[in-house]
Design a protein around this motif. Structure first.
Motif, PDB file in Angstrom:
ATOM      1  N   SER A  49       0.807  -1.225   0.000  1.00 21.24           N
ATOM      2  CA  SER A  49       0.000   0.000   0.000  1.00 21.24           C
ATOM      3  C   SER A  49       0.837   1.271   0.000  1.00 21.24           C
ATOM      4  N   ILE A  50       2.155   1.139   0.139  1.00 19.63           N
ATOM      5  CA  ILE A  50       3.022   2.325   0.187  1.00 19.63           C
ATOM      6  C   ILE A  50       2.919   3.174  -1.080  1.00 19.63           C
ATOM      7  N   PRO A  51       2.917   2.585  -2.294  1.00 18.37           N
ATOM      8  CA  PRO A  51       2.782   3.430  -3.498  1.00 18.37           C
ATOM      9  C   PRO A  51       1.524   4.288  -3.478  1.00 18.37           C
ATOM     10  N   TYR A  52       0.410   3.726  -3.003  1.00 26.85           N
ATOM     11  CA  TYR A  52      -0.836   4.506  -2.922  1.00 26.85           C
ATOM     12  C   TYR A  52      -0.716   5.610  -1.884  1.00 26.85           C
ATOM     13  N   LEU A  53      -0.168   5.284  -0.718  1.00 22.45           N
ATOM     14  CA  LEU A  53      -0.081   6.262   0.370  1.00 22.45           C
ATOM     15  C   LEU A  53       0.826   7.436   0.025  1.00 22.45           C
ATOM     16  N   VAL A  81      11.819   5.148  -2.466  1.00 23.81           N
ATOM     17  CA  VAL A  81      10.800   4.145  -2.142  1.00 23.81           C
ATOM     18  C   VAL A  81      10.952   2.925  -3.044  1.00 23.81           C
ATOM     19  N   MET A  82      10.801   1.737  -2.444  1.00 24.98           N
ATOM     20  CA  MET A  82      10.775   0.500  -3.223  1.00 24.98           C
ATOM     21  C   MET A  82       9.632  -0.370  -2.722  1.00 24.98           C
ATOM     22  N   SER A  83       8.855  -0.902  -3.672  1.00 24.39           N
ATOM     23  CA  SER A  83       7.715  -1.749  -3.334  1.00 24.39           C
ATOM     24  C   SER A  83       7.413  -2.654  -4.510  1.00 24.39           C
ATOM     25  N   LEU A 227      -3.935  12.911   3.430  1.00 22.80           N
ATOM     26  CA  LEU A 227      -2.690  13.633   3.135  1.00 22.80           C
ATOM     27  C   LEU A 227      -1.919  13.031   1.967  1.00 22.80           C
ATOM     28  N   LEU A 228      -1.919  11.708   1.812  1.00 20.69           N
ATOM     29  CA  LEU A 228      -1.299  11.004   0.682  1.00 20.69           C
ATOM     30  C   LEU A 228      -0.034  11.677   0.140  1.00 20.69           C
ATOM     31  N   GLY A 229       1.090  11.312   0.729  1.00 23.61           N
ATOM     32  CA  GLY A 229       2.373  11.821   0.253  1.00 23.61           C
ATOM     33  C   GLY A 229       2.837  13.084   0.933  1.00 23.61           C
ATOM     34  N   ARG A 230       2.037  13.601   1.854  1.00 22.67           N
ATOM     35  CA  ARG A 230       2.416  14.828   2.573  1.00 22.67           C
ATOM     36  C   ARG A 230       2.545  14.528   4.063  1.00 22.67           C
ATOM     37  N   ALA A 231       3.472  15.186   4.695  1.00 23.47           N
ATOM     38  CA  ALA A 231       3.758  14.926   6.107  1.00 23.47           C
ATOM     39  C   ALA A 231       2.717  15.575   7.008  1.00 23.47           C
ATOM     40  N   CYS A 232       2.213  14.794   7.921  1.00 22.21           N
ATOM     41  CA  CYS A 232       1.232  15.287   8.883  1.00 22.21           C
ATOM     42  C   CYS A 232       1.805  16.434   9.711  1.00 22.21           C
ATOM     43  N   VAL A 233       3.082  16.335  10.075  1.00 25.22           N
ATOM     44  CA  VAL A 233       3.700  17.357  10.930  1.00 25.22           C
ATOM     45  C   VAL A 233       3.815  18.695  10.218  1.00 25.22           C
ATOM     46  N   ASN A 234       3.763  18.663   8.884  1.00 24.38           N
ATOM     47  CA  ASN A 234       3.859  19.892   8.112  1.00 24.38           C
ATOM     48  C   ASN A 234       2.479  20.439   7.734  1.00 24.38           C
ATOM     49  N   GLU A 235       1.576  19.533   7.347  1.00 23.50           N
ATOM     50  CA  GLU A 235       0.256  19.935   6.878  1.00 23.50           C
ATOM     51  C   GLU A 235      -0.718  20.222   8.017  1.00 23.50           C
TER      52      GLU A 235
END
Length: 257
Positions: A49-53, A81-83, A227-235
């Motif tokens: 699921s990493i590529p989707y996230l 990233v590798m998946s 958020l998908l690809g964006r950091a929670c700590v930033n957004e």
């Protein structure tokens, strides 16, 4: 291939559906926000699921003289990233493999990916204590693994499964950095009140009983899932989730120093 990697962190759970991949992704993104160069390896072969996230679906993995080139999330190449998700023609394709083929694939991920120089490599593993976990540990014998972050949810059924994961770590010599209680309450996006849907405190109690650190409790927050690809700590810097992810990553950095 791992010689240029300074620190290796495993993310484990004995239970599926606890949000382990989301935690792995946000840990990686938070480390990038703190100025680190990070790799994220998804060895969940049956449920990648990493590529989707990270909104990387459809990206291709290329071969070079040094091995597989991972997919990068940005031009600065701060997150690699590798998946197996990148190797499938269709996101709906199922990986129907027996143990030996899965073992061989995990070995390739650990030996044939050209990660380059990394501060941290986060390895997101499938739930349980099966072939993939054993293969990862066998291939990391000669490489320093800083330890594992274990993810659970508060319910008793999850706690009992994750207890087995802690036993697995102790039997195989994996240092445990600490335990995260995910889905610890629900944060209403309108009023920001927190309701304990799945109860609360089970992970903290398990950490106390198992004599390991409790790294933090992350509530369910619908905004984090978007958020998908964006950091929670930033957004969402003022959200309960952002505060916990900052705490978790700070503790991971302390252990890995």
């Amino acid at each position: 291939m791992l010689e240029g990697v300074k620190h290796i962190i495993l993310v484990l759970s004995g239970k599926g559906g606890v949000g382990k991949s989301t935690v792995s992704t946000q840990i990686a993104l938070t480390l990038v926000e703190k100025g680190c160069k990070v790799g994220l390896l998804d060895v969940d072969l049956c449920g990648p699921s990493i590529p989707y996230l990270l909104q990387l679906e459809g990206k291709d993995v290329h071969q070079s003289d040094e091995g597989w080139v991972p997919v990068y999330t940005d031009e600065k190449q701060n997150l690699a990233v590798m998946s197996i998700g990148f190797l499938l023609n269709n996101r709906n394709n199922a990986v129907v493999w027996r143990g030996p083929k899965k073992t061989s694939m995990v070995k390739q991920f650990l030996t044939d990916v050209s990660w380059g120089e990394l501060d941290y490599l986060i390895i997101d593993t499938p739930p349980g204590t099966s072939d993939e976990h054993i293969t990862v540990m066998e291939n990391l014998k000669n490489v320093k693994c800083d330890g594992a972050v274990i993810v659970t949810t508060p319910q008793l059924v999850s706690i009992e499964d994750v207890r087995k994961e802690i036993t697995f770590c102790k039997k195989t010599g994996i240092p445990i950095i600490g335990l995260i209680e995910n889905m610890s309450g629900f944060v209403c996006p309108s009023c920001t009140n927190c309701t304990n849907i799945f109860s609360k405190g089970g992970g903290e109690t398990l950490a106390t009983i198992s004599n390991i650190k409790h790294l933090g409790s992350i509530p369910i927050d619908p905004r984090v899932g978007q958020l998908l690809g964006r950091a929670c700590v930033n957004e969402l810097p003022d959200s309960p989730s952002a505060k916990v992810f900052n705490q978790i990553v700070d503790k991971v950095i302390q252990v890995a120093v």
